[in-house]
Design an enzyme around this catalytic site. Structure first.
Site, PDB file in Angstrom:
ATOM      1  N   VAL A 142     -33.611 -32.459  16.175  1.00 12.35           N
ATOM      2  CA  VAL A 142     -34.811 -32.763  15.184  1.00 12.35           C
ATOM      3  C   VAL A 142     -35.007 -31.398  14.195  1.00 12.35           C
ATOM      4  CG1 VAL A 142     -37.266 -33.172  14.985  1.00 12.35           C
ATOM      5  CG2 VAL A 142     -35.962 -34.256  17.042  1.00 12.35           C
ATOM      6  N   PRO A 143     -34.761 -31.491  13.122  1.00  8.22           N
ATOM      7  CA  PRO A 143     -34.610 -30.244  12.304  1.00  8.22           C
ATOM      8  C   PRO A 143     -35.881 -29.871  11.899  1.00  8.22           C
ATOM      9  CG  PRO A 143     -34.298 -32.287  10.991  1.00  8.22           C
ATOM     10  CD  PRO A 143     -34.368 -32.817  12.362  1.00  8.22           C
ATOM     11  N   CYS A 144     -36.623 -29.165  12.771  1.00  8.53           N
ATOM     12  CA  CYS A 144     -37.856 -28.739  12.277  1.00  8.53           C
ATOM     13  C   CYS A 144     -37.787 -27.580  11.396  1.00  8.53           C
ATOM     14  CB  CYS A 144     -38.925 -28.329  13.597  1.00  8.53           C
ATOM     15  SG  CYS A 144     -37.941 -27.049  14.722  1.00  8.53           S
ATOM     16  N   HIS A 145     -36.733 -26.778  11.259  1.00 12.21           N
ATOM     17  CA  HIS A 145     -36.540 -25.739  10.417  1.00 12.21           C
ATOM     18  C   HIS A 145     -36.445 -26.125   8.896  1.00 12.21           C
ATOM     19  CE1 HIS A 145     -32.629 -27.753  11.067  1.00 12.21           C
ATOM     20  NE2 HIS A 145     -32.132 -27.367   9.658  1.00 12.21           N
ATOM     21  N   ARG A 146     -36.605 -27.594   8.691  1.00 10.67           N
ATOM     22  CA  ARG A 146     -36.818 -28.164   7.468  1.00 10.67           C
ATOM     23  C   ARG A 146     -38.127 -28.207   7.001  1.00 10.67           C
ATOM     24  NH1 ARG A 146     -32.262 -32.744   8.312  1.00 10.67           N
ATOM     25  NH2 ARG A 146     -30.475 -31.347   8.646  1.00 10.67           N
TER      26      ARG A 146
END
Length: 193
Positions: A142-146
């Site tokens: 889950v790309p929370c860095h985006r």
């Protein structure tokens, strides 16, 4: 009775990541700590009842594919990892909704916490979105860095609060990898809409 949890640590371009699973799916993913041993220790803290599976050959095919997907993403392939089955049943409903939306943010694009809240039809929930992203147990699947803070006077000012090991420096590495993978200059991630 709770299902047995397993975990595995594996090498990537950024260091050793960790992954935990049950028969229901992936229950956790871990970005690299400063060493393979530190990542293993982090997984033992996060999943104290888990059994480590060190042998790649013994991993379920779905777990092996998840590891391969994370490895490819961190190697610079534009991967969204939507095929990875996660078990988010332990999360609060709002957090599940936020992370499900976050999974659909394409590689090379970013949104702010406020934009995610608005798209979830809860425009006043930017802080709650930030909290959900900060407790994401599935990074980078889950790309929370985006997702980042609202635009500020300097681009770096909205890159605060990344809770993964390495903090903002790790977030910047992930965004740089994805920018290169999509043919952008570093720091030119496109807004989703």
């Amino acid at each position: 009775m709770a299902p047995q949890v397993f975990f595995h640590c594996y090498p990537t371009a950024l260091g050793h990541c960790g992954i935990a699973w049950t028969e229901r799916g992936i229950v956790g993913s871990q970005l690299p700590e400063e060493s393979a041993a530190a990542t293993r220790d982090r997984m033992r803290v996060r999943f104290p009842a888990a059994r480590e599976e060190a042998e790649v050959e013994r991993l379920p095919e779905s777990v092996r594919q998840a590891c391969d997907g994370v490895r490819a993403l961190l190697d610079g392939e534009p991967r969204d990892l939507l095929e990875v089955v996660i078990d988010d049943s332990a999360l609060a409903p709002f957090d599940r909704e936020v992370l499900a939306f976050t999974r659909r943010i394409p590689v090379g694009q970013t949104l702010t916490y406020g934009e995610v809240a608005a798209r979830l039809h809860q425009p006043g929930a930017a802080r709650a979105v930030g909290r959900a992203e900060g407790h994401n147990p599935f990074a980078p699947i889950v790309p929370c860095h985006r997702v980042m803070g609202a635009p500020a006077a300097s681009k770096a000012a909205n890159l605060t609060g990344f809770s993964a090991p390495g903090g903002v420096a790790t977030k910047l590495k992930l965004l740089a990898i994805e920018a290169r993978a999509t043919g952008q200059q570093v720091g030119e991630q496109q807004d989703l809409f």
